[in-house]
Scaffold this motif. Structure first.
Motif, mmCIF file in Angstrom:
data_model
loop_
_atom_site.group_PDB
_atom_site.id
_atom_site.type_symbol
_atom_site.label_atom_id
_atom_site.label_comp_id
_atom_site.label_asym_id
_atom_site.label_seq_id
_atom_site.Cartn_x
_atom_site.Cartn_y
_atom_site.Cartn_z
ATOM 1 N N ARG A 20 36.148 23.074 44.179
ATOM 2 C CA ARG A 20 37.187 22.135 44.608
ATOM 3 C C ARG A 20 36.569 20.861 45.161
ATOM 4 O O ARG A 20 35.545 20.890 45.823
ATOM 5 C CB ARG A 20 38.044 22.789 45.681
ATOM 6 C CG ARG A 20 38.838 23.965 45.145
ATOM 7 C CD ARG A 20 39.606 24.654 46.235
ATOM 8 N NE ARG A 20 40.360 23.691 47.012
ATOM 9 C CZ ARG A 20 41.265 24.015 47.896
ATOM 10 N NH1 ARG A 20 41.550 25.264 48.131
ATOM 11 N NH2 ARG A 20 41.905 23.090 48.577
ATOM 12 N N ALA A 21 37.221 19.732 44.891
ATOM 13 C CA ALA A 21 36.753 18.439 45.391
ATOM 14 C C ALA A 21 37.507 18.032 46.652
ATOM 15 O O ALA A 21 37.207 17.002 47.244
ATOM 16 C CB ALA A 21 36.921 17.368 44.317
ATOM 17 N N THR A 22 38.483 18.843 47.046
ATOM 18 C CA THR A 22 39.231 18.562 48.272
ATOM 19 C C THR A 22 39.351 19.842 49.084
ATOM 20 O O THR A 22 39.334 20.944 48.545
ATOM 21 C CB THR A 22 40.651 18.028 47.971
ATOM 22 O OG1 THR A 22 41.340 18.969 47.157
ATOM 23 C CG2 THR A 22 40.607 16.685 47.261
ATOM 24 N N SER A 23 39.499 19.672 50.394
ATOM 25 C CA SER A 23 39.693 20.824 51.266
ATOM 26 C C SER A 23 41.158 21.240 51.201
ATOM 27 O O SER A 23 41.983 20.562 50.575
ATOM 28 C CB SER A 23 39.292 20.468 52.699
ATOM 29 O OG SER A 23 40.159 19.467 53.201
ATOM 30 N N ARG A 27 41.494 16.723 52.336
ATOM 31 C CA ARG A 27 40.353 15.826 52.534
ATOM 32 C C ARG A 27 39.370 15.961 51.370
ATOM 33 O O ARG A 27 39.130 17.039 50.870
ATOM 34 C CB ARG A 27 39.615 16.155 53.835
ATOM 35 C CG ARG A 27 40.378 15.790 55.081
ATOM 36 C CD ARG A 27 39.625 16.203 56.346
ATOM 37 N NE ARG A 27 39.543 17.665 56.380
ATOM 38 C CZ ARG A 27 38.410 18.359 56.550
ATOM 39 N NH1 ARG A 27 37.270 17.732 56.724
ATOM 40 N NH2 ARG A 27 38.419 19.668 56.565
ATOM 41 N N LYS A 28 38.789 14.823 50.960
ATOM 42 C CA LYS A 28 37.764 14.833 49.920
ATOM 43 C C LYS A 28 36.482 15.408 50.512
ATOM 44 O O LYS A 28 36.078 15.035 51.602
ATOM 45 C CB LYS A 28 37.526 13.417 49.396
ATOM 46 C CG LYS A 28 36.559 13.360 48.232
ATOM 47 C CD LYS A 28 36.553 11.981 47.603
ATOM 48 C CE LYS A 28 35.528 11.846 46.516
ATOM 49 N NZ LYS A 28 35.668 12.725 45.401
ATOM 50 N N LYS A 31 30.870 18.448 46.855
ATOM 51 C CA LYS A 31 30.666 19.747 46.197
ATOM 52 C C LYS A 31 29.161 19.990 46.119
ATOM 53 O O LYS A 31 28.489 19.533 45.203
ATOM 54 C CB LYS A 31 31.304 19.761 44.811
ATOM 55 C CG LYS A 31 32.817 19.621 44.845
ATOM 56 C CD LYS A 31 33.461 19.841 43.496
ATOM 57 C CE LYS A 31 32.882 18.991 42.419
ATOM 58 N NZ LYS A 31 33.520 19.154 41.126
ATOM 59 N N GLU A 36 26.344 17.330 44.744
ATOM 60 C CA GLU A 36 26.848 16.116 45.379
ATOM 61 C C GLU A 36 26.243 16.008 46.777
ATOM 62 O O GLU A 36 26.029 17.004 47.459
ATOM 63 C CB GLU A 36 28.369 16.138 45.454
ATOM 64 C CG GLU A 36 29.020 16.053 44.101
ATOM 65 C CD GLU A 36 30.528 16.020 44.150
ATOM 66 O OE1 GLU A 36 31.134 15.865 43.087
ATOM 67 O OE2 GLU A 36 31.129 16.159 45.238
#
Length: 167
Positions: A20-23, A27-28, A31, A36
Motif C-alpha cells: 500500500r502507498a497510503t496508511s 496518509r502517503k 513503501k 522507496e
C-alpha cells in the motif's frame, strides 16, 4: 487450429499485489518493500544522475564489465563469478531458469520475497515453502526440506520483507 495456451504451471502464478502507498488513515507512506526512501533522494544520488545526464541516450553495458571488475577487485573474487542483473527480480529469475525446471524443487521461506515463488513457478519447478520462526528464516527447517529434487534455495539476509537477520 486451437488458440495458444500458457504452460500449465504458469497458471499457478498469483498476480503480484504491491504494498500500500497510503496508511489506513489516508496518509502517503514510503513503501520500503519497493525500495522507496522516506528521507528523499540522497545528494550523492542526485549528483550521480547529473553526472550521467550527458549520456542517458545510450544503453548501459549489459555485461557490466567495469562494475564487475571493480567489485571483483574489492572483494578478491574473479569477475566471471559475479552475476549482474537489472535488479534482484532478474537475478532470481536467472537462477531459477538456469538450475531448475519441471520436476525440480526450489525452497524458500513462507514470509519471503514474493518473486521467489513467481520465479519458481515460471520455470515449472515446484515451490517448497518452509515455515519461518517468528517471521525469521529457520535455517534448520530449510536444511531439513532439502531433497534430491532441490536445485535452488532462495535465502535473503536480511529477509525481505520482514527485515529479520540470521546469523
Amino acid at each position: 487450429m486451437s488458440a495458444p495456451a500458457p504452460k500449465s504451471w504458469i497458471m499457478g502464478i498469483a498476480p503480484y499485489v504491491p504494498g500500500r502507498a497510503t496508511s489506513e488513515d489516508g496518509r502517503k507512506v514510503a513503501k520500503l518493500s519497493s525500495n522507496e526512501n522516506p528521507f528523499g533522494t540522497p545528494d550523492a544520488a542526485r549528483a550521480a544522475y547529473r553526472d550521467a545526464a550527458t549520456h542517458l541516450e545510450r544503453y548501459p553495458d549489459a555485461a557490466a564489465v567495469d562494475l564487475r571488475a571493480a567489485l571483483a577487485s574489492h572483494y578478491g573474487v574473479e569477475a566471471e563469478r559475479l552475476i549482474y542483473g537489472t535488479g534482484s527480480d532478474e537475478v532470481l529469475h536467472l537462477a531459477a531458469g538456469t538450475f531448475a525446471g519441471p520436476g525440480d524443487e526450489i525452497i524458500h521461506v513462507r514470509y519471503g520475497f514474493a518473486v521467489y515463488e513467481i520465479a519458481t513457478r515460471r520455470v515449472g519447478a515446484t515451490p517448497v515453502v518452509v515455515a519461518d520462526r517468528d517471521y525469521a528464516t529457520d535455517v534448520d527447517a530449510i536444511l531439513a526440506a532439502v531433497t534430491e529434487k532441490t536445485k535452488v534455495v532462495f535465502v535473503a539476509n536480511p529477509n525481505n520483507p520482514t527485515g529479520t537477520y540470521s546469523t
